[in-house]
Design an enzyme around this catalytic site. Structure first.
Site, PDB file in Angstrom:
ATOM      1  N   GLU A 128       3.669   8.248  -6.668  1.00 35.10           N
ATOM      2  CA  GLU A 128       4.216   6.898  -6.497  1.00 35.10           C
ATOM      3  C   GLU A 128       3.105   5.856  -6.534  1.00 35.10           C
ATOM      4  O   GLU A 128       3.279   4.756  -7.046  1.00 35.10           O
ATOM      5  CB  GLU A 128       4.986   6.793  -5.173  1.00 35.10           C
ATOM      6  N   THR A 181       8.518  -1.468 -10.982  1.00 38.54           N
ATOM      7  CA  THR A 181       8.458  -1.636  -9.526  1.00 38.54           C
ATOM      8  C   THR A 181       7.278  -2.527  -9.133  1.00 38.54           C
ATOM      9  O   THR A 181       7.403  -3.382  -8.248  1.00 38.54           O
ATOM     10  CB  THR A 181       8.353  -0.252  -8.838  1.00 38.54           C
TER      11      THR A 181
HETATM   12  N1  HSE Z   1      10.897   0.503  -1.744  1.00 37.91           N
HETATM   13  C1  HSE Z   1      10.462   0.433  -3.094  1.00 37.91           C
HETATM   14  C2  HSE Z   1      10.644  -0.986  -3.600  1.00 37.91           C
HETATM   15  C3  HSE Z   1      11.283   1.386  -3.924  1.00 37.91           C
HETATM   16  O1  HSE Z   1      11.740  -1.513  -3.411  1.00 37.91           O
HETATM   17  O2  HSE Z   1       9.707  -1.559  -4.144  1.00 37.91           O
HETATM   18  C4  HSE Z   1      10.949   1.395  -5.363  1.00 37.91           C
HETATM   19  O3  HSE Z   1      11.852   2.273  -6.021  1.00 37.91           O
END
Ligand code: HSE
Length: 306
Positions: A128, A181
């Site tokens: 990630e 993201t």
């Molecule tokens: N919590 C993260 C975001 C998840 O919302 O940036 C990304 O899939």
């Protein structure tokens, strides 16, 4: 056992009120992977089908997460990984998490399970980090544990499995645009007003309570996000209409799936979730936006052997 084929589920992170802490796993949306032992040390990504992603181990989230595990393992051989992608990167349905978590889960199985699930979360978070710049756990945790998970602490990893009411279904629509993201995080404010924070933590607590007590109405009332959704929804075409029509069709609640652009709704029962899917589709059909759509039970098992 020298080879294993697995299913790695897609996930919905945040679940509206729980930015970076809540997530759930989907049952029929996910990737498949084949992982086999090889005599050479290290990790080789030999095949990626379905998406154009890097094969170089250090540039691939499955490779990086697998290497994080191998750095702590006692292995005198390496692993070859084939990835069959059904989840599109940049969809908001945990594409990088499925690859990262799938790789470490399968490698752990082939090594005879030297690591516990919390360690697997830790290794997966390195994938990630590569994908988003931030090692968040709210997608990899539900992928590995199944069901709903709450990341109480990310620094000193503390992950809690939350029970899932049996009639809860997710509808997820993915408009065919990509939102990275990293970009969706970049636009967020770094400060939160006390007024919004009070409303938000009221919802997180109530959602957890609703999940424990099978209180579908309470789950619905809690699916509100005062902090992230107002900013990110601007990136998602017709978000307000999709949300409005989903609720009108009977969804308990509706919000952004992870960092978007997918939009999810939770419903009581499959029939209602299918009606919500029709409502979502009709919005995008009217505005002429292509989409994928999924209706799924909540996955209780996480990653599984095929
Ligand atoms: N919590 C993260 C975001 C998840 O919302 O940036 C990304 O899939």
């Amino acid at each position: 056992m020298d080879e294993i084929k697995i299913f790695a589920p897609g996930t919905i992170a945040n679940v509206s009120c729980g930015f970076d802490v809540l997530g759930l796993a989907l049952d029929n949306v996910g990737d498949e992977m084949v992982i086999r032992k090889i005599p050479e040390n290290g990790i080789i990504i030999s095949k990626i089908v379905g998406q154009d992603l890097p094969l170089e181990t250090h540039k691939n989230v499955a490779g990086v997460a697998g290497l994080a595990l191998l750095a702590e393992a006692n292995a005198n051989h390496g692993f070859e990984i084939e990835i069959y992608k059904n989840i599109k990167p940049g969809s908001g349905i945990g594409s990088s998490a499925a690859s990262s978590a799938g790789a470490v889960w399968a490698i752990n199985e082939l090594l005879g399970k030297p690591f516990g699930v919390k360690d697997l979360v830790r290794f997966s978070m390195e994938g990630e980090r590569l994908a988003t710049g931030v090692p968040h756990a709210d997608n990899v945790a539900p992928a590995l544990f199944g069901g709903f998970t709450l990341v109480r602490s990310q620094e000193e990893l503390d992950i809690i499995s939350i029970p899932t009411p049996s009639e809860l279904y997710a509808t997820v629509i993915h408009p065919q645009i990509e939102v990275k993201t990293a970009d969706a995080r970049e636009i967020l404010k770094t400060n939160v007003s006390l007024k919004d924070a009070i409303k938000q933590w009221g919802n997180v607590g109530a959602l957890i309570s609703g999940l424990y007590t099978n209180d579908y109405e309470l789950i619905g009332r809690s699916l509100n996000d005062y902090i992230v959704e107002p900013i990110r929804s601007i990136l998602i075409p017709a978000f307000d209409s999709v949300k409005k029509q989903s609720i009108k069709a009977g969804a308990l609640g509706c919000g952004i799936s992870g960092s978007g652009p997918s939009i999810f709704a939770l419903s009581k029962g499959e029939a209602k979730a299918l009606e919500v899917a029709e409502a979502m589709k009709s919005v995008y059909n009217k505005v002429g936006i292509d989409y994928d759509i999924h209706v799924s039970k909540i996955n209780q098992q996480g990653i599984k052997i095929l």
